[in-house]
Structure formats: C-alpha cells, structure tokens
Design a protein around this motif. Structure first.
Motif, PDB file in Angstrom:
ATOM      1  N   CYS A   1       0.870  -1.174   0.000  1.00 45.05           N
ATOM      2  CA  CYS A   1       0.000   0.000   0.000  1.00 45.05           C
ATOM      3  C   CYS A   1       0.912   1.230   0.000  1.00 45.05           C
ATOM      4  O   CYS A   1       1.456   1.608   1.042  1.00 45.05           O
ATOM      5  N   PRO A   2       1.100   1.874  -1.165  1.00 45.62           N
ATOM      6  CA  PRO A   2       2.048   2.990  -1.253  1.00 45.62           C
ATOM      7  C   PRO A   2       1.486   4.308  -0.720  1.00 45.62           C
ATOM      8  O   PRO A   2       2.233   5.206  -0.346  1.00 45.62           O
ATOM      9  N   ALA A   3       0.143   4.411  -0.704  1.00 44.15           N
ATOM     10  CA  ALA A   3      -0.517   5.637  -0.242  1.00 44.15           C
ATOM     11  C   ALA A   3      -1.943   5.283   0.130  1.00 44.15           C
ATOM     12  O   ALA A   3      -2.500   4.286  -0.348  1.00 44.15           O
ATOM     13  N   PHE A   4      -2.558   6.083   1.003  1.00 46.36           N
ATOM     14  CA  PHE A   4      -3.961   5.872   1.320  1.00 46.36           C
ATOM     15  C   PHE A   4      -4.783   6.277   0.101  1.00 46.36           C
ATOM     16  O   PHE A   4      -4.853   7.458  -0.264  1.00 46.36           O
ATOM     17  N   ALA A   5      -5.367   5.291  -0.539  1.00 42.21           N
ATOM     18  CA  ALA A   5      -5.998   5.500  -1.844  1.00 42.21           C
ATOM     19  C   ALA A   5      -7.004   4.384  -2.076  1.00 42.21           C
ATOM     20  O   ALA A   5      -7.100   3.447  -1.266  1.00 42.21           O
ATOM     21  N   PRO A   6      -7.772   4.435  -3.168  1.00 41.14           N
ATOM     22  CA  PRO A   6      -8.685   3.341  -3.478  1.00 41.14           C
ATOM     23  C   PRO A   6      -7.964   1.992  -3.550  1.00 41.14           C
ATOM     24  O   PRO A   6      -6.749   1.921  -3.811  1.00 41.14           O
ATOM     25  N   ILE A   7      -8.705   0.925  -3.331  1.00 38.46           N
ATOM     26  CA  ILE A   7      -8.166  -0.426  -3.275  1.00 38.46           C
ATOM     27  C   ILE A   7      -7.327  -0.755  -4.508  1.00 38.46           C
ATOM     28  O   ILE A   7      -6.299  -1.435  -4.421  1.00 38.46           O
TER      29      ILE A   7
ATOM     30  N   ALA B   1      -1.329 -18.522   4.713  1.00 36.42           N
ATOM     31  CA  ALA B   1      -2.619 -17.945   4.340  1.00 36.42           C
ATOM     32  C   ALA B   1      -2.903 -16.743   5.231  1.00 36.42           C
ATOM     33  O   ALA B   1      -2.315 -16.597   6.315  1.00 36.42           O
ATOM     34  N   ALA B   2      -3.786 -15.886   4.766  1.00 41.09           N
ATOM     35  CA  ALA B   2      -4.182 -14.698   5.532  1.00 41.09           C
ATOM     36  C   ALA B   2      -5.690 -14.520   5.455  1.00 41.09           C
ATOM     37  O   ALA B   2      -6.306 -14.793   4.414  1.00 41.09           O
ATOM     38  N   GLY B   3      -6.284 -14.098   6.549  1.00 45.74           N
ATOM     39  CA  GLY B   3      -7.695 -13.758   6.549  1.00 45.74           C
ATOM     40  C   GLY B   3      -7.888 -12.335   6.056  1.00 45.74           C
ATOM     41  O   GLY B   3      -7.039 -11.468   6.259  1.00 45.74           O
ATOM     42  N   VAL B   4      -9.015 -12.099   5.396  1.00 44.33           N
ATOM     43  CA  VAL B   4      -9.365 -10.762   4.915  1.00 44.33           C
ATOM     44  C   VAL B   4     -10.544 -10.268   5.745  1.00 44.33           C
ATOM     45  O   VAL B   4     -11.542 -10.982   5.911  1.00 44.33           O
ATOM     46  N   ASN B   5     -10.440  -9.051   6.270  1.00 41.04           N
ATOM     47  CA  ASN B   5     -11.451  -8.501   7.160  1.00 41.04           C
ATOM     48  C   ASN B   5     -11.861  -7.112   6.698  1.00 41.04           C
ATOM     49  O   ASN B   5     -11.083  -6.418   6.027  1.00 41.04           O
ATOM     50  N   TYR B   6     -13.049  -6.702   7.089  1.00 36.63           N
ATOM     51  CA  TYR B   6     -13.554  -5.401   6.628  1.00 36.63           C
ATOM     52  C   TYR B   6     -12.622  -4.242   7.004  1.00 36.63           C
ATOM     53  O   TYR B   6     -12.434  -3.325   6.196  1.00 36.63           O
ATOM     54  N   PRO B   7     -11.999  -4.244   8.199  1.00 34.73           N
ATOM     55  CA  PRO B   7     -11.050  -3.154   8.475  1.00 34.73           C
ATOM     56  C   PRO B   7      -9.909  -3.068   7.469  1.00 34.73           C
ATOM     57  O   PRO B   7      -9.368  -1.977   7.251  1.00 34.73           O
ATOM     58  N   ASP B   8      -9.536  -4.180   6.835  1.00 34.85           N
ATOM     59  CA  ASP B   8      -8.487  -4.119   5.808  1.00 34.85           C
ATOM     60  C   ASP B   8      -8.905  -3.214   4.652  1.00 34.85           C
ATOM     61  O   ASP B   8      -8.075  -2.499   4.073  1.00 34.85           O
ATOM     62  N   VAL B   9     -10.192  -3.258   4.313  1.00 32.24           N
ATOM     63  CA  VAL B   9     -10.725  -2.395   3.259  1.00 32.24           C
ATOM     64  C   VAL B   9     -10.560  -0.930   3.643  1.00 32.24           C
ATOM     65  O   VAL B   9     -10.168  -0.088   2.829  1.00 32.24           O
ATOM     66  N   LEU B  10     -10.838  -0.634   4.920  1.00 33.64           N
ATOM     67  CA  LEU B  10     -10.778   0.754   5.395  1.00 33.64           C
ATOM     68  C   LEU B  10      -9.347   1.243   5.568  1.00 33.64           C
ATOM     69  O   LEU B  10      -9.029   2.387   5.233  1.00 33.64           O
ATOM     70  N   ILE B  11      -8.468   0.383   6.085  1.00 31.12           N
ATOM     71  CA  ILE B  11      -7.090   0.795   6.384  1.00 31.12           C
ATOM     72  C   ILE B  11      -6.364   1.267   5.136  1.00 31.12           C
ATOM     73  O   ILE B  11      -5.686   2.304   5.144  1.00 31.12           O
ATOM     74  N   VAL B  12      -6.497   0.519   4.026  1.00 34.61           N
ATOM     75  CA  VAL B  12      -5.748   0.894   2.823  1.00 34.61           C
ATOM     76  C   VAL B  12      -6.261   2.206   2.222  1.00 34.61           C
ATOM     77  O   VAL B  12      -5.553   2.861   1.458  1.00 34.61           O
ATOM     78  N   GLN B  13      -7.473   2.593   2.580  1.00 36.52           N
ATOM     79  CA  GLN B  13      -8.037   3.847   2.080  1.00 36.52           C
ATOM     80  C   GLN B  13      -7.860   5.001   3.060  1.00 36.52           C
ATOM     81  O   GLN B  13      -8.311   6.120   2.790  1.00 36.52           O
ATOM     82  N   GLY B  14      -7.232   4.731   4.210  1.00 41.77           N
ATOM     83  CA  GLY B  14      -7.045   5.768   5.213  1.00 41.77           C
ATOM     84  C   GLY B  14      -8.313   6.124   5.958  1.00 41.77           C
ATOM     85  O   GLY B  14      -8.409   7.208   6.545  1.00 41.77           O
TER      86      GLY B  14
ATOM     87  N   TYR C   1      -9.649   4.134   8.457  1.00 43.73           N
ATOM     88  CA  TYR C   1      -9.722   3.428   9.730  1.00 43.73           C
ATOM     89  C   TYR C   1      -9.193   4.333  10.842  1.00 43.73           C
ATOM     90  O   TYR C   1      -8.537   5.350  10.578  1.00 43.73           O
ATOM     91  N   GLN C   2      -9.477   3.944  12.112  1.00 43.83           N
ATOM     92  CA  GLN C   2      -9.065   4.797  13.236  1.00 43.83           C
ATOM     93  C   GLN C   2      -7.557   4.819  13.445  1.00 43.83           C
ATOM     94  O   GLN C   2      -7.034   5.717  14.105  1.00 43.83           O
ATOM     95  N   THR C   3      -6.844   3.824  12.913  1.00 42.35           N
ATOM     96  CA  THR C   3      -5.383   3.835  12.953  1.00 42.35           C
ATOM     97  C   THR C   3      -4.840   3.867  11.535  1.00 42.35           C
ATOM     98  O   THR C   3      -5.406   3.254  10.626  1.00 42.35           O
ATOM     99  N   LYS C   4      -3.741   4.580  11.359  1.00 41.79           N
ATOM    100  CA  LYS C   4      -3.134   4.737  10.029  1.00 41.79           C
ATOM    101  C   LYS C   4      -1.654   4.341  10.108  1.00 41.79           C
ATOM    102  O   LYS C   4      -0.848   5.059  10.694  1.00 41.79           O
ATOM    103  N   PRO C   5      -1.286   3.191   9.531  1.00 42.46           N
ATOM    104  CA  PRO C   5       0.114   2.759   9.568  1.00 42.46           C
ATOM    105  C   PRO C   5       1.005   3.703   8.768  1.00 42.46           C
ATOM    106  O   PRO C   5       0.551   4.353   7.820  1.00 42.46           O
ATOM    107  N   PRO C   6       2.292   3.787   9.118  1.00 45.09           N
ATOM    108  CA  PRO C   6       3.238   4.577   8.311  1.00 45.09           C
ATOM    109  C   PRO C   6       3.333   4.009   6.894  1.00 45.09           C
ATOM    110  O   PRO C   6       3.348   2.786   6.702  1.00 45.09           O
TER     111      PRO C   6
END
Length: 328
Positions: A6-12, A36-49, A51-56
């Motif tokens: 995820c290079p920037a908070f942007a559309p999926i 394997a990895a689980g996919v969760n609704y917060p993942d959709v929000l995090i990559v778009q900026g 979510y309540q937390t924003k990774p560097p």
C-alpha cells in the motif's frame, strides 16, 4: 520478499504486488512464513485511510495470518522453528513473511488446516471475547445477532449456540439466513422484509432479548436497543453499515441496560493472558469439530484487489481468505 504494498492511502485498486523489505524479528517477536491470511472489513478501510489507525506508509496490509515459525526473537520461549501457528498481526499479513509479537501468536493443533486457521483469530476471537468477557452470556439467555450472514455475525451465531443461548439471527437475505440456520440459529429474521422490533417481540413473548450483537451500526442499532430486555446488553462490534449510530441514554436507563464496546485487537494487547486462553480454547474447539468456520471464497494473494472488492460489496457469506505460494 514479495508482498501486497500500500504505497498511499488511496482506493483499493492502487495496491500493488511486488518487492518489499523482508522483516526481521525484534526481541519478543516471531517471524512467520505466511501460508494464508484472513481478509477482514477493516483491511478495506485501512488501505483507504478510513480506519481509526493509520500505519506509516508504505506498508503491507493484512491483519491475521497462519503459517510456520521461521525465526525467533530474543527472549521468546515456547515456540520452535517450523511450528504451525496463527497470528493477529494488525498489519503485514499480505506478504510472504510477517513479524509479530509472540503474545499475539498461538499454536495450531495437529490436524487443523492452516488455511482455515488463518481466518479464526479476528472473527471468532472478537465474538468469543464479546459474548464471554463483555456480555457474560449465560446459558438460556436470548442472543440477537445482527448481520448474521457476515464473517463475524456467523461466528457469533455459532458460539452463542455453543455457549447455550437461544439464538435469533437477523440478516438481509434468505440465503444469509439459511447459512445462519446451518450454524445453529434457533430463529431467523429477514430485516429487509420484516419489522425487526415486532418480530423480536413475537419471538420473545414481549420480553425482548438479553444480548444484542451488532457489527452493522446504522439505523438498525436503535431498533435493537429498543428490543433489549430488562438488564440487556448491547455489544457494539463495528459499523459495517457505514453509519456510526447515536444511542439515546434514556433507552438504556429505562431498561437498566448496558451498551458495551468490543475492540478485540486492543484487548489482545491489554490482556494477552486472558485473550491467549480464549484463542487456545477456540483452536481446540476447531480441532475437535465443535466449531466449523464458513469460507466464502479463497483467493490467491496476488488477487488481493479482487478479494477486497468482494468483501467491500457486502455480499460475502462467511470468511474470505488469501493463500500464498512461497515462490510467488
């Protein structure tokens, strides 16, 4: 290593698959080769900026994974190289390797498929923490699950029944309700076609429900609060419907009811011993067949954009998973 970036908070669609610096475990951490990895609704929000937390930035998304221990950080005990494990990662799961605090990693019992285990921690962990720790659900009580056909909703139905509750599953379509019935629901409400409050009254003889599990939010939340019995508990799980509701305090007062927040990830960090015990119990139930996760779709990790769009469309019934080949 190869990873979803995820290079920037942007559309999926801005997510890419490429080279990313390989992680190294720090003291107290484990390095995991991801299976394997689980996919969760917060993942959709995090990559778009959103979510309540924003990774560097840039970062590798993905909040839960299964795999094998590849390296052990200083001070970590109880794990060995090549152990089969499942982990709550927060971020980093959508790649070939991820480093995780050892307190957020749990052994996967023999005989349990690692891909299935990848989707256990957040959905089942959230629901078990909510029902056991936050609501103190008792055998014989009535549990109303909103969004009962979704990833967390189905686990709440299944665990509620396993814990001895009378479970009412509410969802927006007949096929989702059929799935909830298969997971143990005693009663069904299609809130796209029926009045939720009136149907709850009819099913409970006017008493109302003891516990509401709400991962949806929006206007349905107020209806659910009005459907609580005396001393009832509203579990605030999330807002998949997009709207954060306001709960009139007088409605809680009049029924001596409680609105209880549930944030499982922070609970794992705050109480690793208690939540670790919960996770071990869930994994034992999985190994013995007492719980049976529902998998909606399994995508290759390189198809992460399609997987997130699939989840975003809110048509998912059960869990979405990503699998990865070490050579991919």
């Amino acid at each position: 290593m190869k990873a979803v970036i995820c290079p920037a908070f942007a559309p999926i669609d801005a997510l890419t698959w490429g080279d990313f610096p390989a992680p190294q475990p720090e003291p107290g951490e484990l390095l995991i080769d991801v299976v394997a990895a689980g996919v969760n609704y917060p993942d959709v929000l995090i990559v778009q900026g959103k979510y309540q937390t924003k990774p560097p930035l840039p970062f590798v998304p993905g909040s839960e994974a299964s795999g094998r221990v590849a390296a052990i950080g200083e001070g970590v005990e109880g794990f060995a190289i090549d152990d089969r494990v499942v982990a709550f990662t927060g971020t980093g799961s959508f790649g070939q390797q991820v480093r995780v605090p050892a307190t957020q990693v749990w052994p996967v019992p023999d005989g349990v498929d690692l891909a299935i285990a990848a989707g256990i921690s957040i959905t089942y962990g959230t629901s078990y923490h909510a029902l056991k720790d936050r609501a103190a659900l008792k055998p014989g009580e009535t549990l109303l699950v909103l969004g009962a056909g979704g990833g967390v909703g189905l686990t709440a139905v299944e665990l509620g029944k396993l814990m001895g509750a009378h479970v009412i599953a509410a969802a927006s379509s007949a096929d989702k309700l059929a799935l909830a019935r298969a997971q143990g629901a005693d009663e069904l409400i299609n809130y796209a076609e029926e009045d939720l409050r009136e149907r709850v009254k009819a099913l409970t003889g006017g008493k109302g429900v003891d516990v509401v599990y709400d991962p949806v939010g929006g206007p349905m939340n107020l209806t659910a609060v009005k459907s609580l019995a005396w001393g009832g508990r509203l579990l605030v799980i999330g807002f998949a419907g997009g709207e954060i509701p306001s709960i009139p305090a007088n409605l809680l007062l009049l029924k001596s009811a409680s609105a209880v927040g549930v944030l499982w990830g922070n609970s794992v960090r705050a109480d690793p011993v208690g939540q670790g015990a919960n996770m071990r119990q869930l994994l034992q139930w999985l190994a013995h067949g007492a719980i049976t996760p529902v998998v909606d779709t399994c995508f290759a990790m390189t198809d992460v954009v399609a997987a997130l769009h699939h989840l975003e469309g809110r048509k998912v019934k059960g869990k979405v998973l990503l699998t990865i080949s070490p050579a991919s």
